[in-house]
Design an enzyme around this catalytic site. Structure first.
Site, PDB file in Angstrom:
ATOM      1  N   HIS A  36     -27.032  18.282 -24.098  1.00 50.82           N
ATOM      2  CA  HIS A  36     -26.035  19.134 -24.744  1.00 50.82           C
ATOM      3  C   HIS A  36     -26.576  20.516 -25.110  1.00 50.82           C
ATOM      4  O   HIS A  36     -25.825  21.482 -25.181  1.00 50.82           O
ATOM      5  CB  HIS A  36     -25.409  18.417 -25.940  1.00 50.82           C
ATOM      6  CG  HIS A  36     -24.380  17.428 -25.501  1.00 50.82           C
ATOM      7  ND1 HIS A  36     -24.635  16.083 -25.410  1.00 50.82           N
ATOM      8  CD2 HIS A  36     -23.123  17.590 -25.028  1.00 50.82           C
ATOM      9  CE1 HIS A  36     -23.577  15.464 -24.945  1.00 50.82           C
ATOM     10  NE2 HIS A  36     -22.629  16.352 -24.703  1.00 50.82           N
ATOM     11  N   ASP A  80     -21.684  11.402 -18.502  1.00 53.12           N
ATOM     12  CA  ASP A  80     -21.960  10.076 -19.066  1.00 53.12           C
ATOM     13  C   ASP A  80     -21.764   8.978 -18.038  1.00 53.12           C
ATOM     14  O   ASP A  80     -22.502   7.990 -18.044  1.00 53.12           O
ATOM     15  CB  ASP A  80     -21.068   9.828 -20.282  1.00 53.12           C
ATOM     16  CG  ASP A  80     -21.631  10.524 -21.507  1.00 53.12           C
ATOM     17  OD1 ASP A  80     -22.848  10.409 -21.718  1.00 53.12           O
ATOM     18  OD2 ASP A  80     -20.873  11.202 -22.216  1.00 53.12           O
ATOM     19  N   CYS A 120     -14.425  16.591 -15.909  1.00 50.43           N
ATOM     20  CA  CYS A 120     -14.955  17.655 -16.758  1.00 50.43           C
ATOM     21  C   CYS A 120     -16.473  17.569 -16.937  1.00 50.43           C
ATOM     22  O   CYS A 120     -17.035  18.242 -17.796  1.00 50.43           O
ATOM     23  CB  CYS A 120     -14.261  17.675 -18.112  1.00 50.43           C
ATOM     24  SG  CYS A 120     -14.351  16.109 -18.973  1.00 50.43           S
TER      25      CYS A 120
HETATM   26  C1  PEP Z   1     -19.156  13.991 -19.750  1.00 47.16           C
HETATM   27  O1  PEP Z   1     -19.700  13.004 -20.241  1.00 47.16           O
HETATM   28  O2  PEP Z   1     -19.139  14.237 -18.524  1.00 47.16           O
HETATM   29  C2  PEP Z   1     -18.484  14.973 -20.614  1.00 47.16           C
HETATM   30  C3  PEP Z   1     -17.794  15.965 -20.105  1.00 47.16           C
HETATM   31  O3  PEP Z   1     -18.651  14.863 -21.961  1.00 47.16           O
HETATM   32  P1  PEP Z   1     -20.017  15.278 -22.722  1.00 47.16           P
HETATM   33  O4  PEP Z   1     -20.867  16.040 -21.756  1.00 47.16           O
HETATM   34  O5  PEP Z   1     -19.611  16.075 -23.902  1.00 47.16           O
HETATM   35  O6  PEP Z   1     -20.590  13.940 -23.084  1.00 47.16           O
HETATM   36 MG    MG Z   2     -19.323  12.431 -22.265  1.00 51.45          MG
END
Ligand code: PEP
Ligand code: MG
Length: 570
Positions: free
Chosen positions: A189, A455, A502
């Site tokens: 992140h 994820d 996403c």
């Molecule tokens: C993902 O897991 O692909 C996602 C978009 O959420 P984050 O990266 O915030 O876990």
């Molecule tokens: Mg995620």
């Protein structure tokens, strides 16, 4: 060794002085005794440095507020509160008096004890890095040799690790020309935030702290993941040429801003943006996104010690809606846990936080926090095209329970006479293998899916997404991942609901085409990636993309697939 290599986490080129954030700063100070007659003088010296540090922090706070806004400067109020903490200062004074030691030694003693006692509270634990930072600043101010503060120079932050919170608070964008961390990967992140802030970053440079010295001049190339320590003038010249070329091609790409993402044979692809903070909406508009596909709302909770109220959240969401002027926005409810923790919640320490109380599990456990957020989202929905989505779903029961809480939130708003959109669209993130496998059933409960590939890859391939040592296994086009994505899309279509993606893989132009070929409706990515993906889409035929997709689905490795996509797409 003057050249270091890591992951290209956030594109861009930066040159600046190394500013090391050291976890082990205090081990550098030898304990020093002082004569009894000098104690009062020493205490005065200590308080003078506290005053000087406070003045410095206030200046930094002011500058940050001017450059980035109040939200970002808030972290420095915490610094000030520590500097004004009478009990804390008296404790240090006591050590000087009782043990006849220098102020530096007393501070070191105190912080060493802090590790044992002070950080018992989760709030302070979550601020550990900041507290060390304040103490470091006080000690530097005690030192006669100290240079003027570097805050207003061009600096490149070098750290073992930076939490997402710290990364956000480094937002004195004008001066921070890049950052380098020893740990981290493309999908941690911290990286996501760097990209959002458009600060060049290289992560996973495991020897950075050892090889880079404070004040070294650094050249950081966030496109290639390369760092040059004390570059020669010809190396600087070369990189400047590269930067110039990139700027020229960027200019060309920006001209695409108002062009639709249409393939050569007229297939329209929706390109959305991922954001973490309301301030990023400017970038969303600058890069010509069709909407916001993912608003990671947990960042509203991360930089503070209390919880944002319903009113505060409502205004944040409404502000985004107004700026987006009718374009769709998908708000994801708070997704804490994993590598994101909020100070206001003191949860148990988990051995496997990515498999713990994360996402929807947290929301269903802390219903008061969840309900407050849902009410704020619902109220904001009245003012624009807002959808809501839920992270980390693994069971149908979680979806049903969540929908019940939405109804409770609606009821409360009705009773309070508040306006909201009755039929707000509800979606879920498909980011666990279990959600994919039951996606046919889940699709019957919701209006849309958004595949969270960051994820999904982590949980399917069983690799910690922030562990740079395992990043060689992190393969978006691993055949198992493509099969899971394909199944999710098929089940969405079968049930007539929309499906987007996403995760970071959507921002890689070749992979974006593959996802289009698989039938994805929307791609959502960091705003800065949109022009590059758009450029790829408009150069290719949809019919050809579909053909290529069918072909690569039979391949047995990520590398072969990427290679084929690169060779066969325009
Ligand atoms: C993902 O897991 O692909 C996602 C978009 O959420 P984050 O990266 O915030 O876990
Ligand atoms: Mg995620």
């Amino acid at each position: 060794m003057r050249k270091l290599k890591g992951f290209p986490a956030s594109p861009g080129i930066g040159i600046g002085k190394a500013n090391k954030i050291r976890d082990d700063f205090f081990s550098f100070f030898e304990s020093k005794k002082i004569k009894s007659g000098k104690i009062v003088e020493e205490i005065n010296r200590f308080y003078k440095s506290i005053q000087k540090t406070e003045e410095e922090i206030l200046k930094i706070k002011e500058t940050t507020e001017k450059i980035a806004g109040k939200e970002y400067s808030e972290i420095f109020s915490f610094y000030i509160s520590i500097l004004k903490d009478k009990n804390l200062l008296e404790e240090i004074e006591k050590i000087i008096r009782k043990e006849n030691v220098s102020a530096e030694t007393a501070l070191k003693k105190f912080i060493t004890n802090l590790n044992k006692n002070f950080f018992k509270s989760d709030f302070l634990k979550s601020r550990e890095k900041e507290i060390f930072d304040i103490f470091e600043k006080i000690i530097l101010n005690l030192s006669e040799k100290k240079k003027e503060t570097k805050t207003l120079e061009n600096i490149i932050i070098v750290a073992n690790d930076l939490s997402p919170t710290q990364t956000v608070s480094l937002l004195e964008k004008k001066y921070v020309k890049g950052f380098i961390t020893c740990v981290g990967t493309e999908t941690s992140h911290t990286t996501i935030i760097a990209k959002a802030l458009e600060i060049p970053a290289v992560v996973g440079v495991n020897n950075a702290m050892e090889k880079i010295k404070e004040d070294d001049t650094l050249l950081i190339d966030g496109y290639e993941g390369i760092i040059i320590i004390n570059p020669t003038s010809s190396e600087i010249e070369k990189i400047k040429q590269k930067e110039k070329k990139i700027a020229q091609s960027k200019k060309k790409i920006y001209l695409l801003k108002n062009k639709e993402a249409l393939t050569l044979d007229g297939k329209k692809v929706e390109l959305y943006a991922n954001i973490e903070l309301p301030e990023e909406v400017d970038a969303v508009l600058k890069y010509g996104a069709d909407g916001i596909g993912l608003f990671r709302t947990e960042y509203l909770y991360l930089k503070r010690k209390d919880l944002p109220s319903e009113e505060e959240q409502f205004y944040s969401y409404k502000k985004i809606i107004e700026k987006m002027n009718g374009k769709p926005i998908t708000i994801r409810t708070i997704d804490v846990g994993g590598d994101k923790f909020i100070s206001a919640f003191e949860g148990p320490v988990e051995l496997n936080s990515f498999l713990g109380l994360r996402g929807i599990r947290f929301c269903l456990e802390k219903r008061d926090i969840f309900l407050t957020q849902l009410k704020a989202i619902l109220r904001a929905s009245y003012y624009g095209n807002l959808k809501v989505m839920f992270p980390m779903i693994t069971t149908k029961e979680e979806v049903i329970e969540t929908k019940k809480i939405i109804e409770i939130a609606k009821d409360k708003l009705r009773k309070g006479g508040e306006k909201f959109k009755e039929n707000i669209e509800i979606g879920i993130m498909i980011e666990t293998p279990s959600a994919v496998i039951i996606s046919d059933e889940l699709a019957k409960e919701v209006d849309f899916f958004s595949i969270g590939s960051n994820d999904l890859i982590q949980y399917t391939l069983a690799i910690d997404r922030v562990n740079e040592k395992l990043s060689y296994l992190y393969k978006p086009c691993h055949p198992s991942i493509l099969k899971l994505i394909k199944l999710t899309i098929e089940n969405a279509k079968k049930n007539n609901i929309k499906v987007g993606i996403c995760g970071e893989m959507a921002s890689i132009p070749e992979i974006a085409c593959l996802l289009i070929g698989l039938g994805i409706d929307e791609l959502s990515m960091a705003p800065v990636a949109i022009p590059l993906v758009k450029e790829k889409i408009i150069k290719n035929y949809y019919s050809k993309i579909k053909e290529i997709t069918q072909k690569v689905l039979s391949f047995n490795s990520h590398e072969k697939i990427i290679d084929f996509l690169k060779k066969n797409l325009n």
